[in-house]
Design an enzyme around this catalytic site. Structure first.
Site, PDB file in Angstrom:
ATOM      1  N   HIS A   1      70.907  21.480  59.246  1.00  0.00           N
ATOM      2  CA  HIS A   1      71.575  20.525  58.368  1.00  0.00           C
ATOM      3  C   HIS A   1      73.082  20.449  58.642  1.00  0.00           C
ATOM      4  O   HIS A   1      73.764  19.547  58.163  1.00  0.00           O
ATOM      5  CB  HIS A   1      71.334  20.909  56.900  1.00  0.00           C
TER       6      HIS A   1
ATOM      7  N   ASP B   1      71.732  15.006  59.230  1.00  0.00           N
ATOM      8  CA  ASP B   1      71.627  14.648  57.811  1.00  0.00           C
ATOM      9  C   ASP B   1      70.183  14.341  57.458  1.00  0.00           C
ATOM     10  O   ASP B   1      69.348  14.063  58.334  1.00  0.00           O
ATOM     11  CB  ASP B   1      72.503  13.439  57.508  1.00  0.00           C
TER      12      ASP B   1
END
Length: 402
Positions: A373, A377
């Site tokens: 992450h 995204d």
């Protein structure tokens, strides 16, 4: 003349290795380029071959010993090769212990032949020897195993029937972890501790691909010289297209930089007896379905036999793991650093699905995308999976590039 058997030169990223298996013992004859010993590193298993014909006279590094690059493993006497196959019974104490002198009337077996006969429950007297004075060679024993009647009933041994531990016994068995499995464990822990790892899921209707495969699998195999059409090639090609559309999923983090790769090297996770390995399909974007299937099969066989090279397991930009072959319905795969994402395939399961207001039974598969992450995204990850779903549920999109 005595030749030193030395450990091979290890790659820069490999500090040392472990002697895994000696395929030849003291007193046994070897031919040039014949496999003598396997050296296991934390990445690959390296083979040490005989430089010349001869007889093993000494083993310096026993199985389990840690050795450095170029370290002495044993010694090979090339002058003894002239007297082979009698050299197989070299007057070494260890050789005599391994192959005791036969009684009068009993056939003479070389140490290698005796080992093969014992492992395959062969009667030494039934093996025809082609060596000097009727001696049974290794080749004779191998031929006897090949000609052993397959339909002959084989009485099960007590060990085969008994469980690993007798009921009621509080027994423990301790074995050292292989170097490869140790390294895999370290990398998995490192990945979880150094990444902001997250997993997103979707599901795909496998019926279109299954229908396509059932329709053309025989013609495909005939056209491509025995290469079978599986599901993995469709997933690889769909992943390549999805990676082109979402380049961040194909990227990696190097310190404070993001490295975007203009190629798709797809790693395919393979489970082997020595541990999890990830051979890589180089430039998968240029490979056909047949080339993908053929290469995966070749790499899978190498993984099974421990013959993958370091080059075949490094440099991937994205990984696909298929836990479905073991029956996994859902999982959260762990990213393979320095990559930033991994796709998990799972078991195909018939489930009731709503299609145009009606309940239809369809073969469905859950897909899982674990990603870092820090770079990817949620929108990018979900879009990647949706693209995979669209391409797999309508394979014509792969041909039309839409």
């Amino acid at each position: 003349m005595a030749i030193e058997i030395k450990a091979p030169a290890f790659p820069e990223s490999v500090a040392d290795g472990t002697v895994a298996t000696w395929h030849k013992q003291v007193g046994e004859a070897v031919k040039r380029d014949e496999l003598i010993v396997d050296i296991e590193t934390d990445k690959v298993v390296m083979e040490v071959l005989a430089e010349a014909d001869g007889v093993i006279t000494e083993i310096v590094a026993e199985e389990g010993a840690t050795v450095l690059s170029g370290e002495l493993l044993g010694k090979l006497d090339t002058e003894a090769a002239a007297s082979a196959p009698a050299a197989s019974a070299a007057p070494a104490a260890t050789a005599e212990a391994a192959a005791p002198a036969p009684a009068a009337g009993e056939p003479q077996l070389s140490p290698a032949a005796r080992k093969i006969a014992e492992e395959n429950a062969l009667d030494p007297a039934a093996i025809k020897g082609t060596g000097k004075d009727g001696r049974v060679t290794k080749e004779d024993a191998v031929a006897a195993v090949a000609n052993k009647p397959a339909a002959a009933p084989k009485a099960p041994t007590p060990a085969a029937q008994a469980p690993l531990f007798a009921e009621g016994d509080r027994v423990e068995k301790r074995v050292p972890m292989t170097r490869l499995r140790t390294r895999v464990a370290e990398r998995l822990v490192e990945a979880q501790s150094s990444m902001a790892m997250l997993t997103t899921f979707n599901e795909v209707n496998m019926k279109p691909i299954m229908d396509l495969r059932n329709k053309y699998k025989d013609l495909f195999e005939k056209t491509h010289n025995g290469v079978r059409l599986g599901f993995m090639s469709f997933f690889v090609k769909a992943a390549v297209e999805a990676l082109k559309r979402q380049p961040g999923v194909n990227a990696s983090i190097d310190g404070g930089d993001i490295v975007y790769h203009g190629y798709q090297d797809i790693g395919v996770a393979v489970s082997s007896e020595r541990g999890l390995v990830v051979p890589v399909l180089r430039n998968a974007e240029f490979m056909s379905l047949a080339e993908v299937e053929g290469t995966i099969r070749e790499l899978g066989l190498k993984a099974r036999d421990g013959k993958l090279t370091l080059e075949e397991m490094t440099g991937g930009t994205f990984t696909i793991s298929n836990g479905g072959v073991f029956g996994s319905l859902l999982s959260t795969p762990i990213v393979n650093p320095p990559q930033t994402a991994i796709l998990g395939m799972h078991k195909i399961q018939d489930r009731p699905m709503a299609v145009d207001g009606e309940v239809v039974i369809l073969p469905m598969m859950y897909l899982a995308l674990s990603y870092d992450h820090r770079l990817i995204d949620g929108k990018e990850a979900v879009t990647f999976l949706v693209t995979m779903k669209d391409l797999l549920e309508d394979p014509a999109r792969l041909l039309l590039d839409i």
